[in-house]
Motif scaffolding. Structure first.
Motif, PDB file in Angstrom:
ATOM      1  N   ILE A   5       1.535  24.572  -8.972  1.00 54.84           N
ATOM      2  CA  ILE A   5       1.674  23.494  -7.989  1.00 54.84           C
ATOM      3  C   ILE A   5       0.407  22.626  -7.962  1.00 54.84           C
ATOM      4  N   GLY A   6      -0.734  23.263  -8.203  1.00 52.44           N
ATOM      5  CA  GLY A   6      -1.990  22.508  -8.274  1.00 52.44           C
ATOM      6  C   GLY A   6      -1.992  21.548  -9.468  1.00 52.44           C
ATOM      7  N   ALA A   7      -1.379  22.001 -10.583  1.00 52.37           N
ATOM      8  CA  ALA A   7      -1.271  21.114 -11.749  1.00 52.37           C
ATOM      9  C   ALA A   7      -0.423  19.896 -11.371  1.00 52.37           C
ATOM     10  N   ALA A   8       0.619  20.136 -10.587  1.00 52.91           N
ATOM     11  CA  ALA A   8       1.468  19.019 -10.139  1.00 52.91           C
ATOM     12  C   ALA A   8       0.673  18.082  -9.232  1.00 52.91           C
ATOM     13  N   LYS A   9      -0.147  18.654  -8.354  1.00 50.75           N
ATOM     14  CA  LYS A   9      -0.953  17.809  -7.457  1.00 50.75           C
ATOM     15  C   LYS A   9      -1.993  17.011  -8.241  1.00 50.75           C
ATOM     16  N   ALA A  10      -2.577  17.637  -9.270  1.00 50.61           N
ATOM     17  CA  ALA A  10      -3.530  16.900 -10.117  1.00 50.61           C
ATOM     18  C   ALA A  10      -2.812  15.731 -10.786  1.00 50.61           C
ATOM     19  N   HIS A  11      -1.579  15.957 -11.213  1.00 49.05           N
ATOM     20  CA  HIS A  11      -0.785  14.888 -11.839  1.00 49.05           C
ATOM     21  C   HIS A  11      -0.484  13.783 -10.828  1.00 49.05           C
ATOM     22  N   LEU A  12      -0.157  14.188  -9.611  1.00 46.35           N
ATOM     23  CA  LEU A  12       0.120  13.208  -8.546  1.00 46.35           C
ATOM     24  C   LEU A  12      -1.118  12.347  -8.288  1.00 46.35           C
ATOM     25  N   GLU A  13      -2.275  13.004  -8.258  1.00 54.52           N
ATOM     26  CA  GLU A  13      -3.524  12.281  -7.983  1.00 54.52           C
ATOM     27  C   GLU A  13      -3.881  11.352  -9.153  1.00 54.52           C
ATOM     28  N   ALA A  14      -3.594  11.791 -10.397  1.00 52.10           N
ATOM     29  CA  ALA A  14      -3.830  10.924 -11.558  1.00 52.10           C
ATOM     30  C   ALA A  14      -2.868   9.734 -11.516  1.00 52.10           C
ATOM     31  N   ARG A  32      -9.349   9.719  -3.003  1.00 54.58           N
ATOM     32  CA  ARG A  32      -8.357  10.300  -2.095  1.00 54.58           C
ATOM     33  C   ARG A  32      -8.799  10.170  -0.638  1.00 54.58           C
ATOM     34  N   ILE A  33      -7.824   9.946   0.249  1.00 62.78           N
ATOM     35  CA  ILE A  33      -8.106  10.011   1.687  1.00 62.78           C
ATOM     36  C   ILE A  33      -8.168  11.493   2.054  1.00 62.78           C
ATOM     37  N   ARG A  34      -9.164  11.894   2.805  1.00 63.05           N
ATOM     38  CA  ARG A  34      -9.308  13.311   3.133  1.00 63.05           C
ATOM     39  C   ARG A  34      -9.071  13.564   4.617  1.00 63.05           C
ATOM     40  N   LEU A  35      -7.912  14.150   4.909  1.00 58.85           N
ATOM     41  CA  LEU A  35      -7.618  14.502   6.306  1.00 58.85           C
ATOM     42  C   LEU A  35      -7.701  16.011   6.498  1.00 58.85           C
ATOM     43  N   THR A  58       0.843  -1.202   0.000  1.00 61.95           N
ATOM     44  CA  THR A  58       0.000   0.000   0.000  1.00 61.95           C
ATOM     45  C   THR A  58       0.873   1.245   0.000  1.00 61.95           C
ATOM     46  N   THR A  59       0.549   2.195  -0.874  1.00 63.26           N
ATOM     47  CA  THR A  59       1.344   3.417  -0.921  1.00 63.26           C
ATOM     48  C   THR A  59       0.441   4.645  -0.911  1.00 63.26           C
ATOM     49  N   ALA A  60       0.935   5.692  -0.255  1.00 62.42           N
ATOM     50  CA  ALA A  60       0.194   6.959  -0.187  1.00 62.42           C
ATOM     51  C   ALA A  60       1.146   8.111  -0.467  1.00 62.42           C
ATOM     52  N   ALA A  61       0.705   9.085  -1.260  1.00 63.18           N
ATOM     53  CA  ALA A  61       1.473  10.316  -1.475  1.00 63.18           C
ATOM     54  C   ALA A  61       0.643  11.476  -0.954  1.00 63.18           C
ATOM     55  N   LEU A  62       1.328  12.479  -0.429  1.00 62.46           N
ATOM     56  CA  LEU A  62       0.643  13.598   0.218  1.00 62.46           C
ATOM     57  C   LEU A  62       0.216  14.651  -0.807  1.00 62.46           C
ATOM     58  N   SER A  63      -0.989  15.157  -0.624  1.00 62.31           N
ATOM     59  CA  SER A  63      -1.492  16.178  -1.535  1.00 62.31           C
ATOM     60  C   SER A  63      -2.173  17.294  -0.743  1.00 62.31           C
ATOM     61  N   TYR A  64      -2.527  18.356  -1.450  1.00 63.40           N
ATOM     62  CA  TYR A  64      -3.193  19.484  -0.797  1.00 63.40           C
ATOM     63  C   TYR A  64      -4.221  20.064  -1.763  1.00 63.40           C
ATOM     64  N   ILE A  65      -5.343  20.492  -1.233  1.00 60.78           N
ATOM     65  CA  ILE A  65      -6.344  21.189  -2.051  1.00 60.78           C
ATOM     66  C   ILE A  65      -6.419  22.635  -1.577  1.00 60.78           C
ATOM     67  N   GLY A  66      -6.800  22.824  -0.316  1.00 64.09           N
ATOM     68  CA  GLY A  66      -6.799  24.163   0.242  1.00 64.09           C
ATOM     69  C   GLY A  66      -8.034  24.970  -0.103  1.00 64.09           C
ATOM     70  N   SER A  67      -7.971  26.214   0.328  1.00 65.00           N
ATOM     71  CA  SER A  67      -9.115  27.113   0.334  1.00 65.00           C
ATOM     72  C   SER A  67      -9.311  27.836  -1.000  1.00 65.00           C
ATOM     73  N   PRO A  68     -10.555  28.267  -1.288  1.00 59.13           N
ATOM     74  CA  PRO A  68     -10.753  29.160  -2.441  1.00 59.13           C
ATOM     75  C   PRO A  68      -9.882  30.425  -2.333  1.00 59.13           C
ATOM     76  N   LEU A  69      -9.536  30.829  -1.101  1.00 55.42           N
ATOM     77  CA  LEU A  69      -8.734  32.050  -0.917  1.00 55.42           C
ATOM     78  C   LEU A  69      -7.332  31.917  -1.508  1.00 55.42           C
TER      79      LEU A  69
END
Ligand SMILES: NC(=O)c1ccc[n+]([C@@H]2O[C@H](COP(=O)([O-])OP(=O)(O)OC[C@H]3O[C@@H](n4cnc5c(N)ncnc54)[C@H](O)[C@@H]3O)[C@@H](O)[C@H]2O)c1
Length: 404
Positions: A248-257, A335-338, A227-238
């Motif tokens: 960086i969000g494009a990179a996170k979208a790539h990580l999630e894909a 995604r796991i949502r913490l 089992t493997t997990a990589a850390l991601s972030y979504i964050g606020s509309p602000l």
């Protein structure tokens, strides 16, 4: 051994030195803050690899993995040794302290200092898993935050940037002067140009995570059910224009894909699983570099107070989900949502209201600046309760020795 009294010297959020005793105490405090499981895992424990183990979420993954899941295995980070003139990086001292905790807990955890992006580090880790850990890896947590990556296939070095996509972004941001007096300013960040997006995706996307798994799979080192997990972030509309909608969000979208591709592959080959874990905002060396994030995080803490869940408690929950001690809960995108404590509607509405009215004159009332400033200093081992900063400390702390 050279002993010195260390006083903080900084430029903005970056400090020149790190305090060894303070860094050690930070790790001890995180260990303490990690809830102990009902039944302490007996025996050898699962074999884990944590990449990015010396700071932020990766350090939390290492400590929570030790405490909640009884892991052994390998922890990789990239830190600088002390020299005659400079202390080591904070992650070096935190690693020394983490190694002592692992030893006391009776867990065989090997700490490697090297570039995770290189194939030679991957080979070294694979050799260790093969020779020292029975040739089977149960878990891999990927928590690297880096400004650059050299692709081993091509030798090309990519650099990540923090820019909005499409148009320039003006945001409020928080700075402190030399006396620590806060100021709320507007900063403008120009839009991504040329291959900025591709470069950032090449560093912070899923390529290296996938390469690690490919490497370990090719050596036959993935246990059944790996089992493997990589850390991601979504964050606020602000912060969306600069973060989730930015480079960086494009990179996170790539990580999630990448997680989805890896998940299919692991499911078919070893009955395994790959997920991303979306975590909440935390003050780390990487996050303070993002325009607007300091103000946002200070306001978030102003709203949430002690309900702002620290990385160690989030990662305790992550390990429970990875090991099955708690049910695995995935969102619609797998995604796991913490980060639900941060993104709850009422919390975001309260932060947005404060963000609107935050100025240099009002920010002290709206944001928890004492906490934020202390968090930044604690990244380097300063402002840690219980440490006598007038006492000289030895700075040439050795990297953990792993002779079996
Ligand atoms: N800080 C936040 O608010 C936040 C929130 C959610 C998710 N995350 C994610 O967590 C992950 C880690 O971020 P962080 O904020 O904890 O970062 P951090 O700066 O605190 O830690 C980064 C770690 O990566 C290691 N590292 C850097 N370059 C390396 C290399 N070439 N080889 C090996 N190790 C290397 C460092 O030694 C350190 O251990 C990232 O994916 C980030 O997006 C962060």
């Amino acid at each position: 051994m050279s002993e010195r009294v260390l006083t903080p010297r900084n430029r903005g959020f970056l400090f020149l030195d790190s305090h060894p005793a303070g860094c050690r105490q930070v790790v001890a405090d995180m260990w303490q803050a990690c809830p102990a499981p009902a039944g302490v895992p007996e025996g050898d424990g699962p074999v884990a690899l944590v990449i990015g183990s010396s700071a932020g979420y990766g350090l939390a993954a290492t400590l929570a993995g030790l405490k909640r899941a009884g892991i052994r295995g390998v922890a990789v980070s990239f830190e600088k040794a002390p020299t005659a003139r400079r202390t080591a990086t904070a992650g070096w001292y935190r690693t020394a302290a983490t190694a002592d905790i692992a030893r006391t807990a009776g867990r065989d955890l090997v700490f490697l200092n090297g570039d995770a992006f290189s194939d030679s580090t991957k080979e070294q880790v694979a050799d260790l898993i093969e020779q020292r850990f029975g040739g089977r890896l149960d878990y891999l947590v990927y928590s690297v935050a880096a400004p650059r990556r050299t692709d081993p296939d091509t030798g090309t070095t990519y650099a990540s940037v923090l820019k909005p996509i499409g148009r320039a972004n003006r945001t409020k941001t928080l700075v402190f002067d030399d006396e620590g007096v806060p100021e709320v300013r507007e900063v403008e960040t120009g839009p991504a140009e040329g291959d900025d997006v591709e470069q950032t995706v090449a560093v912070m996307g899923g390529a290296d995570w996938e390469r690690w798994i490919g490497h370990l799979a090719a050596r036959g080192l993935l246990a059944d059910g790996f089992t493997t997990a990589a850390l991601s972030y979504i964050g606020s509309p602000l912060t969306a224009a600069i973060y989730r909608q930015g480079t960086i969000g494009a990179a996170k979208a790539h990580l999630e894909a990448t997680a989805r591709t890896l998940n299919d592959r692991l499911d078919k080959t070893v009955g395994g699983r790959a997920v991303t874990s979306v975590n909440g905002a935390a003050v780390t060396q990487s996050s303070t570099a993002i325009p607007g994030i300091a103000l946002y995080t200070g306001l978030l803490r102003g709203v949430l107070g002690e309900d702002l869940v620290p990385p160690i408690r989030q990662l305790a929950a992550l390990w429970d989900q990875l090991t099955g001690a708690a049910p695995l809960v995935l969102d619609d995108e797998g995604r796991i949502r913490l980060d639900t404590f941060e993104l709850a509607d009422d919390v975001q509405a309260a932060v947005a209201e404060r963000w609107e009215t935050a100025t240099t004159a009002t920010v002290t009332d709206l944001a928890d600046l004492d906490w934020f400033r202390a968090e930044v200093r604690r990244l380097y081992g300063f402002s840690v309760p219980g440490i006598d900063y007038t006492a000289p400390v030895a700075t040439d702390v050795p990297w953990p020795d792993h002779t079996p």
